[in-house]
Design an enzyme around this catalytic site. Structure first.
Site, short mmCIF file in Angstrom:
data_model
loop_
_atom_site.label_atom_id
_atom_site.label_comp_id
_atom_site.label_asym_id
_atom_site.label_seq_id
_atom_site.Cartn_x
_atom_site.Cartn_y
_atom_site.Cartn_z
N LYS B 18 49.55 50.74 38.87
CA LYS B 18 48.96 52.03 39.27
C LYS B 18 49.39 53.11 38.28
O LYS B 18 50.56 53.30 38.02
CB LYS B 18 49.45 52.41 40.68
CG LYS B 18 48.96 51.49 41.78
CD LYS B 18 49.28 52.08 43.16
CE LYS B 18 48.73 51.24 44.30
NZ LYS B 18 49.58 50.07 44.61
N CYS B 83 33.80 40.32 33.55
CA CYS B 83 35.23 40.14 33.30
C CYS B 83 35.52 39.71 31.87
O CYS B 83 36.67 39.65 31.45
CB CYS B 83 35.83 39.16 34.30
SG CYS B 83 35.65 39.72 35.99
N CYS B 218 44.28 36.01 45.21
CA CYS B 218 43.22 36.79 44.58
C CYS B 218 43.83 37.68 43.50
O CYS B 218 44.94 38.16 43.66
CB CYS B 218 42.51 37.68 45.58
SG CYS B 218 41.78 36.80 46.98
#
Ligand SMILES: [Zn+2]
Lengths: 128, 400
Positions: B18, B83, B218
């Site tokens: 982040k 991607c 994931c």
């Protein structure tokens, strides 16, 4: 008899008696598609003929989608050599109840009527 | 056709995770400037710029980057290829150098995705007042959920399950073990978004997203950028010896799309284009899978990693389950795979991924990978796949 007119959820669901899925088959190479085509992705020809897809098949892959409030089973079904993507209905969406190699068949269900009284009909597959 | 070698002389990736105080251009600028510094080269020498960004594909991020780090008037290629966007940006730079248009190319991939949620998930659309067929299927509303799924976790779950149906042995537990490996590897990578080791039980008991993929299985949405400087053989020989000694050779650079295969428009076929790219890359590089010291492959989901062992020919056809169970892809195994932690823990800022995985290989070949160094690594392969589909494979070698 109901006077309600019906409309299929997608063009390739044919609401005959019994209903079936209709593929567009390339006349040159036999490749089958479900969408509106400009040409064949395999051989580049652009002559297609509608063909009925077998309504029974075998689950060759699945996933249980649990991201929303209502888990559902997404699957790929091999219908006599034509692969179909679908949701498996009438089954508990847990790995105990859905298996690779499971035999399933086409089914349809009502999505309800619009405000002109037209009933939409969608398809799924259910265990045999 | 140019046959001279292409060399990577500068490489950088930001910390993945982040970055609330940085925008896309800040991240791209950080990676670019650090890559230039790593190469000991000035921006004035760069003759082509390939920039990948998916979420702002029409915003001209390349030129926005130039406005912040240097406007030199060189051609900019803003690319978007799912991607495989980062690998595509690098391909552009490499092609320009190979074509002799310039001696120095720079490629940048950048994405800000922290908090973006699962990609491809659409909010509910209001039902129309009258049924109206739409699109190429004449669908009356969104097909998502009515006709299976098109969202990534579900599609890639089915990719893994399809492999299981074909060859057997691919259980929920097996897929979870692949994730266990990558999360364990991530503890050694300070640039990974997540560095937490999970037990197998923790992975299997976590929130189910799309069976058999739970949340830690994931890839994580996050922010990040990666950048790379490539040069021609001639330019490399003119560089200072400290730069030459750290240079890594690009032995193969390949990009493929998905060729027609039966059923490929029903469930995307991520296998054939990867096999094609791998064959071409091994041929170009003159190496085989047995020569690879490490592999970074596109584990966007644990279910995807399994099929790519096979697609990249790290095992014999149909042998991916046995390959994993042998322990080979662990970092102390015979064929370490995703020692960076992979997308499941390193994170997946989409357009940065296709350069960051090459950066990982570069670090090992230079012997600069720190605690996670694969000792004596000389040959490595980086693979990326974008659904739709695009596959990029680069094989790198330490020659000096
Ligand atoms: Zn054809």
């Amino acid at each position: 008899m109901s006077s309600t007119t019906q409309i299929p959820f997608v063009d390739y669901l044919i609401l005959d008696d019994p209903p079936y899925l209709q593929a567009q088959e390339c006349k040159s190479c036999g490749a089958r598609y479900f969408d509106r085509r400009n040409a064949c992705a395999n051989c580049f020809a652009n002559n297609f003929q509608p063909v009925a897809v077998q309504s029974e098949g075998v689950v060759t892959s699945f996933s249980i989608i649990q991201m929303g409030p209502n888990p559902y089973v997404s699957a790929i079904v091999d219908c006599g050599g034509t692969n179909v993507k679908c949701t498996i209905m009438k089954v508990e969406p847990t790995p105990d109840h859905v298996t690779l190699g499971m035999r399933v068949k086409l089914m349809t269900y009502s999505m309800g009527e619009d405000n002109e009284g037209t009933e939409a009909v969608a398809f799924g597959f259910e265990p045999i | 056709m140019g046959t001279d070698a292409i060399w990577i002389i500068g490489s950088n990736m930001t910390k993945f995770g982040k970055h609330p105080d940085k925008d896309v251009v800040d991240l791209a600028a950080e990676a670019s400037r650090d890559a230039l510094q790593d190469a000991d080269i000035s921006l004035s020498e760069v003759g082509v710029l390939g920039v990948g960004n998916l979420m702002n594909a029409s915003a001209g991020i390349g030129q926005q980057l130039q406005k912040q780090i240097g406007q030199t008037g060189i051609p900019v290629f803003n690319v978007s290829n799912a991607c495989a966007t980062g690998a595509t940006a690098l391909r552009v730079a490499i092609m320009a150098v190979k074509a002799g248009e310039t001696d120095v190319g720079m490629a940048v991939g950048v994405e800000k995705l922290a908090g973006a949620g699962l990609l491809g998930q659409r909010g509910p659309k209001p039902e129309a007042e009258t049924w109206q067929p739409n699109g190429r299927f004449g669908a009356l509303s969104s097909t998502e959920g009515r006709i299976g799924t098109s969202i990534m976790p579900g599609v890639f779950a089915q990719v893994g399950m399809e492999y299981g149906h074909k060859y057997g042995g691919a259980s929920f537990e097996l897929f979870a073990k692949i994730s266990e490996k990558n999360h364990a590897h991530s503890t050694l990578n300070p640039l990974a978004a997540y560095q937490k080791r999970f037990t197998l039980e923790e992975i299997m008991n976590d929130v189910m997203i799309a069976y058999p993929n739970t949340r830690p299985m994931c890839s994580g949405n996050c922010d990040g950028a990666a950048a790379m400087i490539v040069v021609s053989d001639e330019k490399m020989k003119s560089m200072p010896s400290e730069v030459q000694s750290r240079a890594v050779k690009v032995s193969a650079s390949v990009l493929t799309s998905d060729p027609y295969e039966d059923g490929c428009q029903i469930l995307p076929d991520v296998n054939t284009l990867t096999k094609n790219a791998a064959s071409q890359a091994y041929e170009q590089a003159g190496v085989g899978p047995e020569d690879l010291d490490l592999v970074e492959l596109h584990d966007c989901f644990a279910t995807a990693e399994l099929v790519h062992y096979d697609n990249l020919m790290l095992c014999e056809e149909g042998g991916a389950v046995d390959f994993f169970q042998s322990g080979a892809p662990w970092r102390d195994g015979t064929k370490p795979v995703n020692v960076s932690g992979g997308l499941q823990s390193k994170g997946h800022p989409i357009a940065a991924t296709g350069i960051a995985n090459i950066h990982e290989i570069v670090m090992h070949l230079r012997g600069e990978a720190g605690d996670r160094q694969i000792e004596g690594a000389r040959v490595g392969l980086a693979h990326v796949i974008g659904l739709g589909s695009a596959c990029g494979i680069h094989i790198l070698e330490k020659v000096a």
